[in-house]
Write a protein that holds these residues in place. Structure first.
Motif, short mmCIF file in Angstrom:
data_model
loop_
_atom_site.label_atom_id
_atom_site.label_comp_id
_atom_site.label_asym_id
_atom_site.label_seq_id
_atom_site.Cartn_x
_atom_site.Cartn_y
_atom_site.Cartn_z
N LEU A 283 0.79 -1.22 0.00
CA LEU A 283 0.00 0.00 0.00
C LEU A 283 0.83 1.28 0.00
O LEU A 283 0.44 2.26 -0.65
CB LEU A 283 -0.95 -0.02 1.19
N PRO A 284 1.96 1.36 0.71
CA PRO A 284 2.74 2.62 0.70
C PRO A 284 3.17 3.04 -0.70
O PRO A 284 3.15 4.23 -1.03
CB PRO A 284 3.95 2.31 1.59
N ALA A 285 3.56 2.08 -1.55
CA ALA A 285 3.97 2.45 -2.92
C ALA A 285 2.79 3.04 -3.69
O ALA A 285 2.95 4.01 -4.44
CB ALA A 285 4.53 1.22 -3.65
N ARG A 286 1.61 2.46 -3.51
CA ARG A 286 0.42 3.03 -4.15
C ARG A 286 0.16 4.44 -3.65
O ARG A 286 -0.21 5.34 -4.42
CB ARG A 286 -0.80 2.15 -3.88
N ALA A 287 0.32 4.65 -2.35
CA ALA A 287 0.08 5.98 -1.78
C ALA A 287 1.07 6.99 -2.33
O ALA A 287 0.70 8.14 -2.63
CB ALA A 287 0.16 5.93 -0.25
N VAL A 288 2.32 6.60 -2.48
CA VAL A 288 3.33 7.52 -3.03
C VAL A 288 2.97 7.89 -4.46
O VAL A 288 3.05 9.06 -4.86
CB VAL A 288 4.74 6.89 -2.95
N ARG A 289 2.55 6.90 -5.25
CA ARG A 289 2.16 7.20 -6.63
C ARG A 289 0.95 8.12 -6.67
O ARG A 289 0.87 9.04 -7.50
CB ARG A 289 1.86 5.91 -7.38
N ALA A 290 -0.01 7.87 -5.78
CA ALA A 290 -1.19 8.73 -5.74
C ALA A 290 -0.80 10.17 -5.42
O ALA A 290 -1.31 11.12 -6.01
CB ALA A 290 -2.19 8.21 -4.71
N LEU A 291 0.10 10.34 -4.46
CA LEU A 291 0.55 11.69 -4.08
C LEU A 291 1.30 12.35 -5.23
O LEU A 291 1.14 13.55 -5.48
CB LEU A 291 1.42 11.61 -2.83
N MET A 292 2.11 11.58 -5.94
CA MET A 292 2.86 12.15 -7.06
C MET A 292 1.91 12.58 -8.18
O MET A 292 2.06 13.65 -8.76
CB MET A 292 3.87 11.13 -7.59
#
Length: 983
Positions: A283-292
């Motif tokens: 989930l953290p990688a998905r969250a980083v992509r969403a923020l980017m």
């Protein structure tokens, strides 16, 4: 805190339904509400019986036994209340037995009030006929904030809803948070972390379908549901309803499709995010992509640093090769790239990572790495077209254009076949800046329209980009807008846009974006020079020139050199200024028209200031005044030469022949500097300027922005800083914190307040313990005096609310004791700051500044300095007289200045304030007589003088000073006071 409206609603629902369930997560005040409900029933004369049961840790059978006990103790005929807090969960059979027992008690006449968490779904489903109060109803609503803030002494400047979202436990936690703006309130964050952990554990047990959505919200901190959906995390309608109604601490607004987690800052919930990352690894990688994708780069970097490894981070960096750089994260990219090269030297980075390192190196000034990355890119054209988007490549190319003169950093030309796109706004901002600077150097009109539209496009309607401390496109767009005014000659002065640009320097320096820092400083310095203001950044042009040498940018180097000359001209260093102008004239080629024009005018100005009149007359006689075309700078140079030697006829002819060149707006700002340097010598030329434009060529007498700012900083009404203690000593002792007067009984101890006043007279200066002991306990022996001082300082810390984890108001170093000037301010300190600037007569402070400062001093000086009626008063008496003398001296200087400005109302106000403090000082008497006479108040002059004579007689001093008598005689004889100084 008594919840009056909520309690009224609870009583009503309990009377109607017989059973009320309060269902909310921990921290929403369920227990407090049930206890208040029980108290309400006990205070009802018609009922009077209520019993509360804490069921935390009980089994269902234990709770049933407790209910039997309550039934035996409470008379059913009076409709008593049984309040059960923390009702436990259980299997379906146990819950059915409990529900049946509750209904039987209701049937007998008992009223039931229960509390549980939303996770006790079996109980909530089984009691469908009970009234229910949910978490949303338990939140502190806006109309209740005033009462909560008074009850818990919460500072009025806090954004209570933004920090707590109305969760009662978090609102109450602010009562112990005495903190300054920018400091994390640890108590609030600790409560928030606990609440999120409890909610997460409950969701794991009862609603696992909500975990991905809830975890994504915690990882992102705040945002929009659409941002989550872009990365494959979708919340069903059922999950949205559950999180909105049962778990408001996620701040989900289903209608607006937004969410916002509580806490003082994103960093405050790092431990919670770690818990989520361990529970759902991907989930953290998905969250980083969403923020980017949402453009919230700084938050994405913070999360990546917390939860992602290097491989995952590099993969994301390759997907967003320029976004990190444009958000000022070049150092982060460089650190990852360096670690990859050191630990995996054989690894082949993707083309996206290479491009990210290239753009980052440019913003960091690491041109060596930029050259290496450019070489890698030059041999990978096919990969670029396949893996890099046209927008990203356009931004990289535009960024390269900012330092295009630097050798070896060129990029290959990528055509992007079959791609028809609107130009990238970010790339356009960078290109506009490059085009503007080129046009400025060459003295050409700016191609296209620069009006700040790019700023609004890149920022959006909400102002600065969310979660991005540095938005490089915005910074370049703002520099373009500000420099376009300089190029067009429409620049009117430094304003709040300069302040906003200057505010970005701190974070730019923190992120080591040296080339960008240099350009921002250059823009700000150019505008300050043209505004006639002294430079606060004296090395701005030198450092920009050094960068120009590194990037082989001769145009920028000469531009900086000529502005160094204007800087020296403002400091009256004519030789240094002239030398730089001559160097530019030797080195600049004809294409750099703007630079040559500036150097021409600067060289002539320094020559006129540094040459004898006789020599200038000889030179003027040799001038060729024929009507030949010339540049604006040459036209002004000759005009100034004629004006200085007062060849008025020739000057008039020259002005008529070259009127167009002389009124060219592109040279106007530099002319203004020359006219100020020459002063009255150029007055004949100024008179020839058309009246409608004359003001644009002159600096206003009151336009010294530095002087105005100085007094705005130290003289404005005090602004309360969160957690700040303010000690007022003029006109009596008064101590406040957060704008509220401290009324603790500890302040009634005489020595506590007296020692506080003693330390406040000189904040930040350490006072020796031995000095305090001798002043306040002179009759005690050393040991008793030291113990008394120790006790008094301990009481003072308690009275100030000083704790280990909070602001340190009182600091001790060695044998010295002092107040921490960061958290403790006093009116005496502000008085000294203003008085110093008034009395030292520093250059650049204008007459209006002085008058304004003196009026503020008069407002600040509420009366003589506080003197305690106790031991140690000798020092206070000395300081009282010192402050009184400073006050009177400032009033006299202010009155003298006001007379010069013909502001007799201000002068009268100040002399009367001085008279009230020292009616016997002869210079004050003379100044008052002058002001009264100039204001046509001669009768008051006579009355003042006679009253002064009476006071002198009472003190056995026969006559006034000779200057006073002479002034009085001159006034009464009708000769006026125009030639009499203040004396």
């Amino acid at each position: 805190m008594r919840r009056v409206e909520l309690l009224r609603d609870l009583v009503k629902q309990g009377r109607n339904a017989g059973i009320v369930i309060v269902a909310a997560p921990r921290g929403f005040g369920k227990t407090a509400l049930l206890l208040q409900y029980a108290d309400e029933i006990r205070s009802d004369p018609g009922r009077g019986y209520a019993k509360a049961v804490d069921a935390a840790g009980m089994e269902i059978q234990e709770l049933l036994a407790a209910l039997d006990t309550c039934e035996a103790e409470l008379p059913a005929k009076l409709h008593p209340l049984i309040a059960v807090d923390n009702v436990p969960g259980g299997n379906e059979e146990a819950i059915e037995i409990l529900v049946g027992r509750l209904r039987s008690l209701r049937a007998e006449g008992y009223e039931m009030a229960l509390s549980c968490t939303p996770g006790n779904r079996a109980l909530l489903s089984a009691l469908g006929d009970a009234a229910r109060i949910g978490a949303q109803a338990l939140r502190v609503h806006p109309r209740e904030y005033a009462a909560w803030m008074r009850t818990f002494s919460i500072a009025g400047d806090l954004d209570v809803y933004g920090l707590t979202q109305g969760i009662p436990a978090l609102v109450a936690s602010l009562s112990s948070a005495v903190w300054q703006a920018g400091t994390e309130p640890a108590v609030l964050d600790s409560y928030a972390e606990t609440l999120y952990r409890d909610a997460w554990q409950e969701l794991v047990t009862v609603a696992p379908d909500t975990l991905r959505g809830a975890g994504m919200m915690l990882l992102m901190g705040s945002g929009k549901l659409a941002e989550m959906e872009m990365c494959g995390v979708t919340l069903s309608r059922e999950v949205q309803v559950r999180l909105t109604h049962d778990y408001p601490l996620f701040g989900l607004d289903a209608a607006a499709r937004t969410f916002s987690c509580v806490g003082s800052s994103y960093e405050a919930l790092a431990a919670v995010r770690k818990m989520v990352a361990e529970a759902i690894p991907g989930l953290p990688a998905r969250a980083v992509r969403a923020l980017m994708k949402a453009g919230r780069v700084d938050r994405a970097v913070a999360l990546a640093q917390e939860e992602l490894g290097r491989t995952e981070t590099l993969e994301i960096m390759g997907q967003f090769p320029v976004a990190f750089t444009m958000a000022g994260q070049g150092r982060y990219i460089a650190r990852l790239g360096s670690s990859l090269e050191l630990e995996e030297p054989d690894a082949e980075p993707t083309i996206g990572v290479v491009l990210a390192r290239y753009t980052a190196s440019l913003t960091l000034g690491d041109f060596k790495t930029a050259r290496r990355m450019a070489m890698c890119l030059s041999i990978s054209a096919d990969e670029i077209e396949r893996d890099i988007s046209p927008d990203d490549w356009a931004v990289a190319s535009a960024l390269r254009g900012v330092w295009a003169s630097c050798t070896g950093i060129g990029l290959p030309d990528i055509s992007y076949r079959n791609e028809v796109r609107r130009p990238s706004e970010t790339a356009q901002c960078l290109r506009d800046f490059v085009r503007l600077m080129r046009a400025m150097f060459e003295g050409k009109p700016m191609p296209g329209r620069i009006d700040g539209a790019a700023i609004s496009r890149t920022q959006g309607e909400g102002g600065e980009v969310e979660d991005v401390a540095v938005a490089l496109p915005n910074i370049f767009a703002r520099m373009t807008e500000l420099m376009a005014e300089v190029l067009s000659g429409s620049f009117a002065g430094v304003d709040e846009r300069d302040d906003r640009l200057a505010a970005s320097l701190e974070v730019l320096r923190e992120r080591n974006l040296v080339p960008v820092v240099v350009l921002v400083r250059l823009v700000l310095a150019v505008r300050r020079i043209y505004a006639g203001m002294p430079l606060s950044d004296e090395r701005a042009f030198v450092d920009a020139g050094t960068l120009a040498v590194r990037t082989s940018d001769q145009a920028l180097q000469l531009f900086c050199l000529v502005f160094e000359g204007w800087q020296f001209l403002g400091l009256d260093q004519m030789i240094n200024a002239g030398f730089r102008a001559q160097q530019v004239l030797k080195l600049a080629d004809k294409r750099l028209r703007f630079v040559l024009e500036q150097a021409t005018l600067l060289e002539r100005t320094t020559h006129l200031c540094n040459t004898s009149r006789a020599a200038l007359c000889e030179e003027a006689e040799l001038l060729d005044l024929s009507h030949a075309p010339c540049s604006p700078a040459r036209a002004w140079a000759e005009a100034l030469s004629l004006a200085v030697v007062r060849f008025d006829a020739e000057l008039s002819a020259w002005f008529s022949l070259h009127r167009t060149e002389l009124l060219d707006p592109t040279i106007r700002l530099a002319v203004r500097l020359s006219l100020r340097a020459l002063g009255k010598q150029a007055s004949s030329l100024v008179r020839l300027l058309p009246e409608q434009v004359q003001g644009r060529y002159l600096f206003s007498d009151g336009a010294s922005r530095d002087g105005e700012r100085l007094f705005e900083v130290v003289g404005d009404a005090e602004k309360t800083v969160l957690g700040q203690v303010t000690i007022r000593l003029f006109g009596g002792l008064k101590i406040e914190r957060n704008g509220h007067v401290l009324t603790s009984a500890l302040w009634r101890r005489r020595k506590t307040s007296v020692v506080a006043a003693r330390l406040a007279i000189a904040p930040g200066a350490f006072v020796k313990r031995s000095a305090l002991q001798e002043e306040f306990w002179p009759t005690y022996d050393y040991d008793h005096a030291r113990n008394s001082l120790y006790s008094t300082l301990s009481v003072l810390r308690r009275a100030l609310g000083q704790k280990k984890s909070g602001p340190q108001y009182l600091i001790v170093q060695g044998e010295g004791v002092a107040f921490n000037a960061e958290y403790v301010v006093s009116d005496a300190m502000r008085f000294d700051l203003i008085a110093r600037e008034v009395l030292l007569k520093r250059r650049g402070i204008t007459a209006p500044n002085i008058i304004d400062a003196c009026l503020k001093l008069e407002q600040l000086y509420a009366g003589p300095l506080y003197v305690p009626d106790a031991a140690g008063s000798d020092y206070f008496m000395q300081m009282r007289e010192a402050f009184r003398a400073k006050f009177v001296d400032c009033m006299l200087r202010g009155a003298e200045t006001a007379i010069g400005e013909e502001d007799l109302s201000a002068a009268g106000w100040m002399v009367e304030a001085a008279l009230a403090e020292t009616p016997m000082r002869e210079d004050v008497i003379r100044m008052a007589m002058r002001v009264y006479e100039l204001g046509g108040r001669r009768r008051e002059v006579v009355e003042l003088y006679r009253a002064h004579l009476e006071r002198l007689k009472r003190q056995e001093r026969a006559i006034p000073e000779p200057k006073t008598r002479a002034l009085y005689d001159q006034i009464v004889s009708g000769r006026g006071v125009g030639r009499i100084g203040r004396g």
